[in-house]
Design a protein around this motif. Structure first.
Motif, short mmCIF file in Angstrom:
data_model
loop_
_atom_site.label_atom_id
_atom_site.label_comp_id
_atom_site.label_asym_id
_atom_site.label_seq_id
_atom_site.Cartn_x
_atom_site.Cartn_y
_atom_site.Cartn_z
N ALA A 199 52.20 46.02 28.38
CA ALA A 199 51.68 44.65 28.40
C ALA A 199 50.71 44.45 29.56
CB ALA A 199 52.83 43.65 28.50
N ALA A 200 51.06 44.99 30.74
CA ALA A 200 50.19 44.85 31.90
C ALA A 200 48.88 45.60 31.70
CB ALA A 200 50.91 45.36 33.15
N TYR A 201 48.94 46.80 31.12
CA TYR A 201 47.74 47.59 30.89
C TYR A 201 46.79 46.88 29.93
CZ TYR A 201 44.80 51.45 29.28
OH TYR A 201 43.72 52.24 28.94
N VAL A 202 47.33 46.35 28.83
CA VAL A 202 46.50 45.65 27.85
C VAL A 202 45.91 44.38 28.44
CG1 VAL A 202 46.54 44.44 25.63
CG2 VAL A 202 47.73 46.63 25.87
N ALA A 203 46.70 43.66 29.21
CA ALA A 203 46.21 42.42 29.82
C ALA A 203 45.05 42.70 30.77
CB ALA A 203 47.36 41.71 30.56
N LEU A 204 45.16 43.75 31.56
CA LEU A 204 44.10 44.09 32.50
C LEU A 204 42.81 44.49 31.79
CD1 LEU A 204 46.07 46.14 35.18
CD2 LEU A 204 44.79 44.03 35.60
N ASN A 205 42.94 45.06 30.61
CA ASN A 205 41.77 45.53 29.88
C ASN A 205 41.20 44.49 28.91
OD1 ASN A 205 41.17 48.64 30.38
ND2 ASN A 205 43.39 48.36 30.48
N HIS A 206 41.72 43.29 28.98
CA HIS A 206 41.13 42.21 28.17
C HIS A 206 39.69 41.97 28.64
CE1 HIS A 206 40.35 38.17 26.61
NE2 HIS A 206 41.36 38.37 25.75
N PRO A 207 38.76 41.76 27.72
CA PRO A 207 37.34 41.57 28.11
C PRO A 207 37.12 40.48 29.14
CG PRO A 207 37.53 41.83 25.74
CD PRO A 207 38.93 41.74 26.25
N ASP A 208 37.89 39.41 29.07
CA ASP A 208 37.71 38.32 30.03
C ASP A 208 38.24 38.67 31.42
OD1 ASP A 208 36.60 36.86 28.01
OD2 ASP A 208 38.41 35.67 27.59
N VAL A 209 39.14 39.66 31.47
CA VAL A 209 39.74 40.03 32.76
C VAL A 209 38.92 41.10 33.46
CG1 VAL A 209 41.80 40.98 33.89
CG2 VAL A 209 42.05 39.40 31.95
N GLY A 210 38.61 42.18 32.76
CA GLY A 210 37.76 43.21 33.33
C GLY A 210 38.43 44.12 34.32
N GLY A 211 39.70 44.48 34.07
CA GLY A 211 40.40 45.42 34.95
C GLY A 211 40.83 44.80 36.26
N PHE A 212 41.34 45.65 37.16
CA PHE A 212 41.80 45.17 38.46
C PHE A 212 40.68 44.49 39.24
CE2 PHE A 212 45.54 48.15 38.27
CZ PHE A 212 46.51 47.18 38.46
N GLU A 213 39.50 45.07 39.19
CA GLU A 213 38.39 44.51 39.95
C GLU A 213 38.06 43.10 39.48
OE1 GLU A 213 33.72 45.55 41.14
OE2 GLU A 213 34.92 46.96 39.94
N GLY A 214 37.99 42.91 38.19
CA GLY A 214 37.70 41.59 37.65
C GLY A 214 38.81 40.60 37.92
N LEU A 215 40.05 41.07 37.84
CA LEU A 215 41.19 40.19 38.08
C LEU A 215 41.23 39.71 39.52
CD1 LEU A 215 43.96 38.98 37.13
CD2 LEU A 215 45.00 41.13 37.91
N LEU A 216 41.13 40.65 40.45
CA LEU A 216 41.30 40.31 41.86
C LEU A 216 40.12 39.53 42.43
CD1 LEU A 216 42.79 43.72 43.09
CD2 LEU A 216 44.02 41.64 42.43
N GLN A 217 39.01 39.51 41.75
CA GLN A 217 37.83 38.78 42.25
C GLN A 217 37.58 37.48 41.49
OE1 GLN A 217 34.46 41.45 42.21
NE2 GLN A 217 35.39 42.89 43.67
N HIS A 218 38.39 37.18 40.50
CA HIS A 218 38.17 35.98 39.71
C HIS A 218 38.49 34.74 40.54
CE1 HIS A 218 38.46 33.04 36.43
NE2 HIS A 218 37.78 33.92 35.69
N LYS A 219 37.65 33.74 40.43
CA LYS A 219 37.79 32.55 41.27
C LYS A 219 39.11 31.80 41.03
CE LYS A 219 35.12 29.69 37.98
NZ LYS A 219 36.28 28.91 37.55
N ASP A 220 39.64 31.85 39.81
CA ASP A 220 40.88 31.14 39.52
C ASP A 220 42.12 31.94 39.92
OD1 ASP A 220 39.47 29.01 38.44
OD2 ASP A 220 39.50 29.84 36.41
N VAL A 221 41.93 33.20 40.26
CA VAL A 221 43.07 34.07 40.58
C VAL A 221 43.21 34.32 42.07
CG1 VAL A 221 44.00 36.41 40.28
CG2 VAL A 221 43.04 35.19 38.32
N ILE A 222 42.09 34.34 42.79
CA ILE A 222 42.11 34.67 44.21
C ILE A 222 43.13 33.84 44.98
CG2 ILE A 222 40.75 34.57 46.35
CD1 ILE A 222 38.32 35.41 44.73
N GLY A 223 43.19 32.57 44.69
CA GLY A 223 44.12 31.69 45.41
C GLY A 223 45.57 31.90 45.06
N GLN A 224 45.85 32.69 44.01
CA GLN A 224 47.22 32.90 43.56
C GLN A 224 47.78 34.25 44.01
OE1 GLN A 224 47.21 29.68 42.74
NE2 GLN A 224 48.48 30.03 40.94
N LEU A 225 47.01 35.05 44.75
CA LEU A 225 47.40 36.42 45.04
C LEU A 225 48.31 36.60 46.24
CD1 LEU A 225 43.98 38.25 44.45
CD2 LEU A 225 45.96 38.19 42.92
N ASN A 226 48.36 35.66 47.15
CA ASN A 226 49.11 35.86 48.39
C ASN A 226 50.58 36.13 48.13
OD1 ASN A 226 46.83 35.41 49.96
ND2 ASN A 226 47.19 33.20 50.05
#
Length: 604
Positions: A199-226
């Motif tokens: 599930a985690a692998y597929v979620a990361l490879n979703h086109p809107d997510v774009g892997g770890f790089e896209g996830l960790l740099q997304h403006k809506d996600v950055i504030g949730q990472l701490n």
């Protein structure tokens, strides 16, 4: 998204496999209550430990984590990460005590530790309260998660989900007893873990997510990472970090993380072949529960923020589940992108997670109703076959009631908060009752009643009083204070437990410590043999040292994993070294703890 023939084949094969195991051990499980509810008390640590992990990995757990991540960020998970302290205390202080007690259920403990009619009442009431009422709420919460997942992945209505899942689970659960649960849990563990990584692998490879790089740099996600909360916001820091670590872990009763051990964790300890296996099983459970499993769930929850930014987007995407849609549906929503074949495996893993939890709760709750209510108060002369039959009937009844309640629920996080509030203030008593002779049945009754009344007040009546609205952590702190004051006062108002009961309990469990000195002095004065146990070294100081090292090792592994994922190499490397050092120190300290034990002949 649609399940294809290969997906249904995988799901069907898993269900058939579970039923085969149930039928295979049904005859042995039906021999007597000890086999049905404690697997003969001869199970190895690895099977028990894996079973505990499988049980706590339910369909509602990833939903709960997704809800927390979407609303409070990764740091919000401290509301349950804090319970690691409870778990490690159980490992190194209470696991051997529970095994020594020799009881079939932790509710039976009440008449071992306390005396008189109040002890009998407490055992009978708690057997129904925990085995039926409290247990049904837990199972309903788990079933609610199954409803949401089935609505998203299969298009099933809530009623269809409850009926189908309930029939399959109750048949398999009622056949094999605890041994059947343990054996299926072993395979369910690996299936569930594998499904979460897919599930985690597929979620990361979703086109809107774009892997770890896209996830960790997304403006809506950055504030949730701490991983740690924002301490510049006192309200958040108090609610999700300070209060859980300072108050919640030792003061709140919650299934699977009971201060002092208890519930189905205690049931697994009773089933162990000896004390060493009991301790090892609970340690494995806590290490895997807190260090191994969270990150795949967290990753899926973070990805869901990008793909489904709000609840409205999920309602629009899944009209069949619109009536129960909430932030906790973020996990299930992301599963819809899993391709055919893999989807069947993931659905089977979620089915396994559901069945492992429900089957455990059915067997655990039934053990209370049979051993501590039916056998103790209804028919003390009942045969072993009769007890097993009543156990199987009560299993069916529990499933029916839990399924009906699930149809009325809306949110897993709300249910989690209610359960925390109901248990607020009782935890300290569960810790101290082993080490302070003065605690009695009246103490437990007072704690149970006061905590429940406070929880009902906050849930249903506080809004009508005109008093300021309180946050969840404020309600818990108030509940802890009121409940603790109440049960301590009642402790000194009620007649102490009889000396004969205290002597017998100390001789069986040998808890040690200054809290039993008066009992030992009285035993000496009366020439009782129990006084000879006072020469045994007290395990608690070394146990607490092991607890601290265990927490450092597990938390270190949890944090290091997170920082490796985030790409913070230096910090991740440092924490990894700390975790390894703590693990090495724990190994040595644990061996020293094992050496602190009396001659086995003294209590065989």
């Amino acid at each position: 998204m649609q399940l294809e023939a290969i997906d249904w084949t995988i799901i069907g094969a898993y269900l058939l496999f579970s039923l085969i195991i149930g039928f295979a051990v049904a005859r042995q499980a039906g021999k007597n209550a000890k086999q049905y509810f404690a697997a003969g008390k001869n199970m190895p640590w690895w099977l028990l430990g894996v079973s505990m992990v499988a049980t706590t990995f339910s369909t509602d757990t990833p939903n709960l984590v997704a809800n927390i991540v979407r609303t409070d960020g990764v740091s919000g998970n401290w509301v349950w990460w804090a319970f690691l302290l409870t778990g490690m205390l159980t490992v190194f202080v209470y696991a051997n005590l529970w095994k020594r007690s020799g009881v079939l259920t932790d509710v039976e403990f009440y008449e071992l530790r306390y005396s008189g009619k109040m002890a009998a009442f407490l055992r009978g009431f708690r057997s129904v309260y925990l085995g039926f009422v409290f247990n049904v709420v837990i199972m309903a919460t788990v079933s609610l998660a199954a409803i949401k997942i089935a609505g998203v992945l299969m298009g099933l209505s809530p009623v269809e989900t409850v009926v189908i899942s309930g029939i399959v689970t109750v048949i398999y659960s009622s056949l094999g007893g605890l041994k059947g649960v343990l054996l299926t849990d072993f395979f369910q563990f690996f299936l569930a873990i594998g499904g979460s990584f897919i599930a985690a692998y597929v979620a990361l490879n979703h086109p809107d997510v774009g892997g770890f790089e896209g996830l960790l740099q997304h403006k809506d996600v950055i504030g949730q990472l701490n991983i740690l909360p924002d301490f510049s916001d006192p309200s958040q820091a108090l609610g999700v970090f300070i209060i859980p670590l300072a108050v919640q872990w030792w003061s709140v009763y919650y299934p699977g993380a009971e201060p002092g051990g208890g519930g189905y964790i205690a049931q697994r300890m009773f089933a162990a072949k000896n004390e060493s296996n009991s301790i090892a099983a609970v340690f494995f459970f806590n290490a895997a529960h807190y260090a191994l499993r969270p990150w795949p769930w967290i990753i899926v929850g973070l990805c869901s923020i990008i793909v489904f930014p709000d609840v409205a987007s999920m309602k629009e995407a899944f009209p069949n589940a619109a009536s129960v849609a909430g932030d906790d549906m973020g996990y299930a929503a992301m599963l819809t992108f899993i391709p055919t074949g893999w989807l069947g495996l993931v659905v089977a893993s979620l089915t396994a997670a559901y069945m492992s939890t429900i089957s455990t709760h059915l067997n655990w709750g039934s053990s209370y109703l049979v051993n501590d209510f039916y056998k103790r108060f209804v028919n003390p002369k009942s045969s072993e076959k009769e007890l097993v039959m009543v156990g199987r009937i009560s299993t069916v009844v529990l499933m029916i009631v839990a399924g009906a309640l699930a149809l009325l629920m809306q949110n897993a996080l709300d249910s989690f908060q209610i359960l925390l509030q109901i248990g607020a203030g009782t935890g300290l008593l569960f810790i101290l009752r082993w080490f302070w002779w003065r605690i009695n049945a009246g103490s437990e009754i007072a704690a149970m009643v006061i905590s429940f009344v406070v929880a009902v007040y906050f849930q249903f009546f506080h809004q009508y009083t005109g008093l300021p609205q309180l946050s969840g952590w404020e309600e818990i702190v108030i509940g802890v204070i009121l409940t603790t004051i109440g049960w301590v006062a009642v402790t000194f108002m009620v007649r102490p437990t009889s000396k004969e009961t205290l002597y017998r309990f100390y001789e069986i469990a040998r808890p040690g410590g200054p809290g039993w000195q008066k009992v030992l002095d009285d035993a000496d004065a009366e020439g009782k043999d129990v006084a000879s146990f006072k020469d045994e070294a007290w395990r608690v100081p070394q146990g607490i040292f092991c607890m601290v090292l265990g927490c450092v090792a597990v938390y270190g592994t949890l944090f290091a994993t997170g920082y490796w994922i985030y790409g913070h190499w230096i910090l991740a490397s440092f924490i990894t070294v700390v975790a390894l050092i703590a693990s090495g120190m724990l190994f040595k300290a644990w061996r020293k703890l094992i050496e602190i034990k009396p001659d086995e002949e003294l209590y065989e």
